[in-house]
Design an enzyme around this catalytic site. Sequence first.
Site, PDB file in Angstrom:
ATOM      1  N   LYS B  74       0.851  -1.194   0.000  1.00  0.00           N
ATOM      2  CA  LYS B  74       0.000   0.000   0.000  1.00  0.00           C
ATOM      3  C   LYS B  74       0.888   1.246   0.000  1.00  0.00           C
ATOM      4  O   LYS B  74       1.880   1.295   0.734  1.00  0.00           O
ATOM      5  CB  LYS B  74      -0.889  -0.023   1.244  1.00  0.00           C
ATOM      6  N   SER B 155      -9.799   1.698   2.819  1.00  0.00           N
ATOM      7  CA  SER B 155      -8.879   2.446   1.987  1.00  0.00           C
ATOM      8  C   SER B 155      -7.849   1.585   1.262  1.00  0.00           C
ATOM      9  O   SER B 155      -7.262   2.048   0.282  1.00  0.00           O
ATOM     10  CB  SER B 155      -8.152   3.490   2.832  1.00  0.00           C
ATOM     11  N   SER B 179     -10.084  -0.643   6.962  1.00  0.00           N
ATOM     12  CA  SER B 179      -9.437  -0.445   5.661  1.00  0.00           C
ATOM     13  C   SER B 179      -8.717  -1.659   5.080  1.00  0.00           C
ATOM     14  O   SER B 179      -8.288  -1.616   3.929  1.00  0.00           O
ATOM     15  CB  SER B 179      -8.452   0.719   5.733  1.00  0.00           C
TER      16      SER B 179
END
Lengths: 93, 480
Positions: B74, B155, B179
Amino acid sequence: MSDIDIKRISYLAKLKLPSEKEEFYSNSLKDIIKWVDNLKKVDTSKIEPLHNVTEKTVSIRNDEVSKSNSVDDVLSNAPERAQNFFKVPKVVE
Amino acid sequence: MKNSISQIKKDLIEKKISVSELYDEYLAKAKSGNNNSFNLVIDRENNISSINESQNRYDSGNPLLLDGIPLGIKDLFCTKGIRTTASSKILSNFIPNYESFVTQQLLNDGSIFIGKNNCDEFAMGSSNETSYFGPVINPWKNKNSQKDNLVPGGSSGGSAAAVAEGSCVASMGTDTGGSIRQPASLCGIVGLKPTFGSCSRWGIVAFASSLDQAGPLTNCVEDAAYILNSINKHDFNDSTSSNHQREDYLIDINNSLQKKIKIGIPSDYLEDVSDEILNQIDNTKKALSKHGIEFVDVEFKTTEYALSTYYILAPAEASSNLARYDGVRYGVREDGESLDDIYLNSRTKGFGDEVTRRILIGAYVLSAGYYDAYYRQAQKVRRLIKNDFQRILNEVDFILTPTTPNEAFKIGDKLDPISMYKNDIYTVPTSLAGLPGISIPSGLSKNGLPLGVQFIGNYFEEKTLLQLAALAEKELSFNE
């Protein structure tokens, strides 16, 4: 709930909202603050605030000198630099 | 079925494939970029020495835990010399000169990074639509409406989409209020949020420091155990990193649980949910009951306050954490005549709408006159939420809930922030309590889209949580 002074809040957050967006954020904030207002009815008179959820003893490392970033490393992402400093417009007259 | 880490390692050991060939397969998929799941794909030249070293270790018969495994990261983890943007304009030129603790462990264990996964800006979002680099598209399509592009969740949406589309074997995500688990559920993969304090936050772009936790998004539960074995370590650089003794999460993962297990299903979570979601819980219950696991109804007293608590605390911490972006030391600087103008212009132009909104909420709830009524009150209610979980975990070993209230929705469908925030209703309470949670795929919706269930365990008991999830996975597995 009192009215939200969006100018003051954005000043506190160091943001300069374009005037056409002030109403958008102001309304959005009002909605969200109204939505979270239900917390006020919870009786917490005998409750301590929770900061660290696992409440484990914070471990302290030994105070040993170690090599970390060089000046060049630290300044490598600076938008503007002058010698070993971050450069900004003049602050003091 | 996509290959698991253990299967890939077996193929590498048996020389059915080389590290280089494996890497190229995933690299090609990542480069095709159909779903916008990567902000940056790392050039092959930058990985060539890692590939060769990994191959040498296989050749000499001593591969490391994750040797040669292509991973996505990420774009919230600082990676040394590799652009790290948090999917924000303000960090769009930022090249860290250090490696986050978690990604360093993954490198030490021989894995090879494919690239940096797209995510919501500063991890603020539940649909990956707030990224400065555009939305990520869920690789899954609604079978009754094939041309619609769906959100992957957020997210960690780029991470989830990348694993689901097969452009990395697994991806590192972060979870503040759901997330990792929510996008894993919407993309039909496994997502683990470990106990707060398990995996160091050092070098992860901070959103809400009392909630942020790193964890893996993977094709299967066993892969999550592989990654957890690598990243779950004490780190002095994170003062909230716990120094308890870690277990081996991989060994015994497929063995039956040692003792008789009781799982609680919170009845208050299931009011107003659709039949489709209810079916996921029923099917899971049926499948696990066959193994002698007992199910009981439990009821939380604090669920209705969880989202409010979260949407005070997380923005408050974010507004404080994001004060560091000022256009002076790193990140994008906008012109201004005075230093103050530089601050104002850099921040105003550098942050997107959702991040701006959350900074404003945070500034409001922390401001004089409102601090006690909102921020302090939320911290107190957070303790009540934690106590509520502890009460229930005294009665049962695990808690079973849906991961999300719905299947993946269309990009652009949810414009109102509150309806977006409600997506995290089942994941936020666990985050506030700091407990570990894992989402596994449980079935398909009528539209042919993946749905997931979440198991919640006690503090630092990831080992049994993963064993339970592995058992449930075997019973519930569905083919794409």
